[in-house]
Write a protein that holds these residues in place. Structure first.
Motif, PDB file in Angstrom:
ATOM      1  N   TYR A 119       0.499  12.259   6.172  1.00  0.00           N
ATOM      2  CA  TYR A 119       0.469  13.188   5.009  1.00  0.00           C
ATOM      3  C   TYR A 119       1.089  12.257   4.219  1.00  0.00           C
ATOM      4  CZ  TYR A 119       2.156  16.539   1.495  1.00  0.00           C
ATOM      5  OH  TYR A 119       2.037  17.560   0.473  1.00  0.00           O
ATOM      6  N   ILE A 120       2.635  11.558   5.231  1.00  0.00           N
ATOM      7  CA  ILE A 120       3.782  11.046   4.260  1.00  0.00           C
ATOM      8  C   ILE A 120       2.878   9.920   4.202  1.00  0.00           C
ATOM      9  CG2 ILE A 120       5.580  10.046   5.121  1.00  0.00           C
ATOM     10  CD1 ILE A 120       6.206  12.990   4.202  1.00  0.00           C
ATOM     11  N   TRP A 121       2.555   8.850   5.241  1.00  0.00           N
ATOM     12  CA  TRP A 121       2.207   8.130   4.901  1.00  0.00           C
ATOM     13  C   TRP A 121       0.785   7.661   3.498  1.00  0.00           C
ATOM     14  CZ3 TRP A 121      -3.026   5.671   5.421  1.00  0.00           C
ATOM     15  CH2 TRP A 121      -3.109   4.443   5.585  1.00  0.00           C
ATOM     16  N   GLU A 122       0.677   8.633   3.201  1.00  0.00           N
ATOM     17  CA  GLU A 122      -1.234   8.845   2.362  1.00  0.00           C
ATOM     18  C   GLU A 122       0.337   8.780   0.921  1.00  0.00           C
ATOM     19  OE1 GLU A 122      -3.915  10.364   2.233  1.00  0.00           O
ATOM     20  OE2 GLU A 122      -2.872  11.768   4.277  1.00  0.00           O
ATOM     21  N   THR A 123       1.417  10.219   0.858  1.00  0.00           N
ATOM     22  CA  THR A 123       1.076  10.634  -0.323  1.00  0.00           C
ATOM     23  C   THR A 123       2.684   9.924  -1.296  1.00  0.00           C
ATOM     24  OG1 THR A 123       2.435  12.191   1.275  1.00  0.00           O
ATOM     25  CG2 THR A 123      -0.183  12.453   0.250  1.00  0.00           C
ATOM     26  N   ARG A 124       3.001   8.975  -0.623  1.00  0.00           N
ATOM     27  CA  ARG A 124       4.122   8.136  -1.808  1.00  0.00           C
ATOM     28  C   ARG A 124       4.006   7.009  -1.151  1.00  0.00           C
ATOM     29  NH1 ARG A 124       4.770  13.457   0.806  1.00  0.00           N
ATOM     30  NH2 ARG A 124       6.486  14.000   0.025  1.00  0.00           N
ATOM     31  N   LEU A 125       4.784   7.014  -2.638  1.00  0.00           N
ATOM     32  CA  LEU A 125       4.548   5.465  -3.567  1.00  0.00           C
ATOM     33  C   LEU A 125       5.602   4.454  -2.656  1.00  0.00           C
ATOM     34  CD1 LEU A 125       3.726   6.446  -7.518  1.00  0.00           C
ATOM     35  CD2 LEU A 125       1.845   4.962  -5.786  1.00  0.00           C
ATOM     36  N   LYS A 126       5.422   3.044  -2.846  1.00  0.00           N
ATOM     37  CA  LYS A 126       5.635   1.996  -2.353  1.00  0.00           C
ATOM     38  C   LYS A 126       6.538   1.868  -3.734  1.00  0.00           C
ATOM     39  CE  LYS A 126       4.739   1.839   1.995  1.00  0.00           C
ATOM     40  NZ  LYS A 126       4.494   0.720   3.134  1.00  0.00           N
ATOM     41  N   GLU A 127       7.540   1.057  -3.700  1.00  0.00           N
ATOM     42  CA  GLU A 127       7.921   0.331  -5.195  1.00  0.00           C
ATOM     43  C   GLU A 127       8.716  -0.947  -5.309  1.00  0.00           C
ATOM     44  OE1 GLU A 127      11.313   0.415  -8.710  1.00  0.00           O
ATOM     45  OE2 GLU A 127      10.402   2.740  -8.282  1.00  0.00           O
ATOM     46  N   ASP A 128       8.402  -1.924  -5.126  1.00  0.00           N
ATOM     47  CA  ASP A 128       8.980  -3.198  -4.840  1.00  0.00           C
ATOM     48  C   ASP A 128       9.932  -3.576  -5.660  1.00  0.00           C
ATOM     49  OD1 ASP A 128       8.279  -4.582  -7.318  1.00  0.00           O
ATOM     50  OD2 ASP A 128       6.053  -5.549  -7.119  1.00  0.00           O
ATOM     51  N   ALA A 129       9.961  -5.010  -5.789  1.00  0.00           N
ATOM     52  CA  ALA A 129      11.294  -5.786  -5.973  1.00  0.00           C
ATOM     53  C   ALA A 129      11.660  -5.281  -7.488  1.00  0.00           C
ATOM     54  CB  ALA A 129      12.070  -6.929  -5.705  1.00  0.00           C
ATOM     55  N   ASP A 130      10.081  -5.858  -8.575  1.00  0.00           N
ATOM     56  CA  ASP A 130      10.340  -6.267  -9.796  1.00  0.00           C
ATOM     57  C   ASP A 130       9.956  -4.992 -10.387  1.00  0.00           C
ATOM     58  OD1 ASP A 130      10.231  -8.386  -9.042  1.00  0.00           O
ATOM     59  OD2 ASP A 130       7.946  -8.912  -8.782  1.00  0.00           O
ATOM     60  N   GLY A 131       9.883  -3.940  -9.221  1.00  0.00           N
ATOM     61  CA  GLY A 131       9.968  -2.004 -10.443  1.00  0.00           C
ATOM     62  C   GLY A 131       8.426  -1.507 -10.217  1.00  0.00           C
ATOM     63  N   ASN A 132       6.893  -2.254  -9.145  1.00  0.00           N
ATOM     64  CA  ASN A 132       5.280  -2.261  -9.393  1.00  0.00           C
ATOM     65  C   ASN A 132       5.832  -1.660  -8.129  1.00  0.00           C
ATOM     66  OD1 ASN A 132       5.330  -3.811 -12.056  1.00  0.00           O
ATOM     67  ND2 ASN A 132       5.438  -5.943 -10.267  1.00  0.00           N
ATOM     68  N   THR A 133       4.690  -0.124  -8.748  1.00  0.00           N
ATOM     69  CA  THR A 133       4.776   0.550  -7.283  1.00  0.00           C
ATOM     70  C   THR A 133       2.920   0.187  -7.414  1.00  0.00           C
ATOM     71  OG1 THR A 133       3.662   2.113  -9.667  1.00  0.00           O
ATOM     72  CG2 THR A 133       5.939   2.625  -8.290  1.00  0.00           C
ATOM     73  N   ASN A 134       2.594   0.921  -5.610  1.00  0.00           N
ATOM     74  CA  ASN A 134       1.276   0.528  -4.971  1.00  0.00           C
ATOM     75  C   ASN A 134       0.481   1.915  -5.305  1.00  0.00           C
ATOM     76  OD1 ASN A 134       2.335   2.325  -3.448  1.00  0.00           O
ATOM     77  ND2 ASN A 134       1.854   1.590  -1.806  1.00  0.00           N
ATOM     78  N   GLU A 135       0.486   2.665  -6.629  1.00  0.00           N
ATOM     79  CA  GLU A 135      -0.630   3.455  -6.652  1.00  0.00           C
ATOM     80  C   GLU A 135      -2.426   3.512  -7.030  1.00  0.00           C
ATOM     81  OE1 GLU A 135       0.687   2.384 -11.170  1.00  0.00           O
ATOM     82  OE2 GLU A 135       1.782   2.144  -9.486  1.00  0.00           O
ATOM     83  N   TYR A 136      -2.719   2.409  -7.145  1.00  0.00           N
ATOM     84  CA  TYR A 136      -4.052   1.595  -7.280  1.00  0.00           C
ATOM     85  C   TYR A 136      -4.404   0.603  -6.140  1.00  0.00           C
ATOM     86  CZ  TYR A 136      -3.282   1.885 -12.125  1.00  0.00           C
ATOM     87  OH  TYR A 136      -3.180   3.054 -13.226  1.00  0.00           O
ATOM     88  N   GLU A 137      -3.458   0.470  -4.743  1.00  0.00           N
ATOM     89  CA  GLU A 137      -3.787   0.654  -3.714  1.00  0.00           C
ATOM     90  C   GLU A 137      -4.772   1.212  -2.645  1.00  0.00           C
ATOM     91  OE1 GLU A 137      -2.463   0.317   1.153  1.00  0.00           O
ATOM     92  OE2 GLU A 137      -0.962   0.574  -0.119  1.00  0.00           O
ATOM     93  N   GLU A 138      -6.246   0.840  -2.258  1.00  0.00           N
ATOM     94  CA  GLU A 138      -7.233   1.323  -1.910  1.00  0.00           C
ATOM     95  C   GLU A 138      -7.246   1.297  -0.475  1.00  0.00           C
ATOM     96  OE1 GLU A 138     -10.687  -1.742  -1.810  1.00  0.00           O
ATOM     97  OE2 GLU A 138     -10.524  -1.423  -4.204  1.00  0.00           O
ATOM     98  N   MET A 139      -7.364   3.357  -0.426  1.00  0.00           N
ATOM     99  CA  MET A 139      -6.544   3.898   1.044  1.00  0.00           C
ATOM    100  C   MET A 139      -7.885   4.312   2.207  1.00  0.00           C
ATOM    101  SD  MET A 139      -2.835   3.833   1.058  1.00  0.00           S
ATOM    102  CE  MET A 139      -3.144   4.906   1.631  1.00  0.00           C
ATOM    103  N   CYS A 140      -8.570   4.331   1.020  1.00  0.00           N
ATOM    104  CA  CYS A 140      -9.915   5.392   2.229  1.00  0.00           C
ATOM    105  C   CYS A 140     -10.997   5.293   0.798  1.00  0.00           C
ATOM    106  CB  CYS A 140      -9.633   6.727   1.775  1.00  0.00           C
ATOM    107  SG  CYS A 140     -10.644   7.721   2.582  1.00  0.00           S
ATOM    108  N   THR A 141     -12.082   4.796   2.342  1.00  0.00           N
ATOM    109  CA  THR A 141     -13.742   4.277   1.880  1.00  0.00           C
ATOM    110  C   THR A 141     -14.535   4.971   2.197  1.00  0.00           C
ATOM    111  OG1 THR A 141     -12.877   2.026   1.006  1.00  0.00           O
ATOM    112  CG2 THR A 141     -15.390   2.318   1.734  1.00  0.00           C
TER     113      THR A 141
END
Length: 480
Positions: A189-211
């Motif tokens: 639950y923690i791993w899949e529901t938390r967004l990560k932010e890189d040094a440029d401020g971009n987040t990974n909300e468009y990362e494919e998590m499940c197929t």
């Protein structure tokens, strides 16, 4: 017995060539002598149950964190001469060095020449009562080993394998048989529901998590799974994923009686017909199933026309409710977690339009329409009195659980007797749905979900995850 409770000794074994060979034997020391209490308890990791014939290759992360059994000793019952040697070594190894907590406090072994001086000085110290007691125990142990050698050298003691606690679910993967514990669900639950932010401020909300592999590949991105966070409105893609998973369950309920229609086409149709107009203000056309080719592959046409009941989740203006269609009697019921009747004239029109959409979908799949001719645009649906949500954001949780649990034949006179859940249990369902989707057998990314979830180390107690008021950020998570 775990590896921390055992220590290795070296004794002499007489070989046919009269040469001395070094043979390791396993000495099991009582837990009270080998363990110390600590304030830290390591987070339980994914439990892996081995097989009797072959041992599948273990992922690198699991190799580093999963306890393993100690190596089997090559000689279980030493001869009397070897036992005497062992006893002599035990008596001379009375020094117990001071080490960090958590590490076994007793060890036996031969020292090299660089350590010989230090060892000699330490053994000359007066033995403490604790050390004397320990030597006494070793004395008894060695005598038992020596006496058992005369009874039979071919009998080996059985090492009992440690097993994890009761698991909520099990499934097979190329890596072996995994157990999904509550701790693992919370890490997922923690791993899949938390967004990560890189040094440029971009987040990974468009990362494919499940197929999910069904009639086609249904892809979920992190932005969809993030909506499972506490107090958030859940995305419709999550509801579609649960529909696909329920329809694949090997149960009579879903294989013969109830089909859960994914809401994608219905949601898109309501987007094009926002107030339930039969002529879309956007396209200037009536609803046609063929206008939504991307979602047609996820409709099971056979079940849509063969099952006596169809459950259809519907969302309009941020609120979810559930349609129950009796295809045998051509009757429709609405289970709304918030309303016992249509709250407005607009809602009544939306219900008429969605009823028409369902009828067109059944006809497209090869079945009979719910109503014939122009009556198809006047499909009536009655509201069922049922207890529901206590907040403004949990309607979709009720809809998904109702699909799983409601017995259609028990709806009588527009009522359904239902024992409602406590609010805390409704919050917990978000954790359950998160793990159910990622750990589903339909998810071809399942092994990745297991691997990356198991790497999570929570710096806070895991029990706080079940609180709807707890929002843990990436700074609160430690990964291996």
């Amino acid at each position: 017995m775990s590896p921390a409770d055992s220590n290795m000794m070296v004794v002499r074994e007489q070989t046919p060539s009269d040469a001395l060979a070094v043979v390791p034997i396993q000495v099991f020391v009582p837990a009270s002598q080998t363990t110390t209490e600590t304030d830290f308890e390591p987070t339980p990791m994914l439990q892996i149950e081995g097989t009797t014939e072959t041992t599948p290759e273990t992922p690198k992360q699991l190799q580093e964190t999963t306890p393993t059994l100690p190596p089997a000793p090559t000689k279980i019952h030493p001869d009397a001469e070897d036992a005497a040697t062992l006893l002599m070594m035990a008596r001379t190894a009375s020094y117990v060095p001071k080490i960090d907590p958590g590490v076994p406090s007793f060890s036996l072994g031969l020292t090299d020449s660089s350590q010989e001086g230090a060892s000699t000085q330490e053994t000359e110290r007066a033995k403490s009562p604790e050390s004397a007691n320990l030597i006494e125990q070793l004395d008894d142990l060695v005598q038992k080993i020596a006496s058992s050698a005369a009874k039979g050298k071919n009998k080996s003691p059985q090492i009992q394998r440690e097993t994890g606690g009761e698991s909520s679910a099990k499934f097979q993967t190329p890596g072996g048989l995994y157990q999904i514990t509550d701790d693992m669900k919370q890490k997922c639950y923690i791993w899949e529901t938390r967004l990560k932010e890189d040094a440029d401020g971009n987040t990974n909300e468009y990362e494919e998590m499940c197929t999910l592999i069904g009639q086609g590949e249904y892809i979920l991105m992190r932005m969809h799974l993030v909506s499972l966070q506490a107090k958030s409105d859940i995305e419709s893609q999550i509801v579609s994923a649960i529909c696909l998973i329920l329809n694949q369950k090997n149960e009579k309920r879903f294989q013969e009686q109830i089909y859960c229609l994914p809401p994608d086409i219905v949601s898109m149709a309501l987007s094009d017909h926002p107030k339930g107009e039969f002529i879309s203000p956007k396209t200037k056309k009536e609803f046609r199933v063929e206008a939504y080719p991307s979602f047609i592959p996820f409709i099971d046409r056979k079940k849509l026309t063969s099952h006596p009941y169809i459950f259809v989740p519907v969302c309009h203006l941020g609120h979810w409710w559930l349609w129950l269609i009796n295809t045998t009697k051509r009757k429709c019921h609405i289970l709304d977690p918030l309303h016992k009747k249509a709250p407005s004239d607009e809602r009544k029109q939306v219900n008429k339009f969605t009823g028409y959409v369902f009828s067109r979908l059944i006809t497209y799949a090869g079945g009979e329409p719910l109503q014939k001719g122009e009556n198809e645009k006047e499909i009536k649906s009655s509201y069922v009195k049922i207890s529901g949500q206590k907040t403004s954001y949990d309607c979709v949780i009720y809809v998904m659980k109702w699909m799983e649990l409601i017995e259609p034949e028990n709806i009588k006179k527009g009522k359904y007797e239902w024992d409602n859940w406590p609010h805390e249990e409704v919050d917990h369902y978000r954790v359950e749905y998160a793990s159910r989707i990622l750990f589903s057998e339909m998810n071809k990314e399942r092994d990745r979900a297991i691997r990356e979830s198991s790497a999570i180390r929570l710096s806070k107690p895991s029990s706080v995850l079940l609180s709807p008021f707890c929002q843990i950020n990436s700074a609160d998570i430690e990964t291996a």
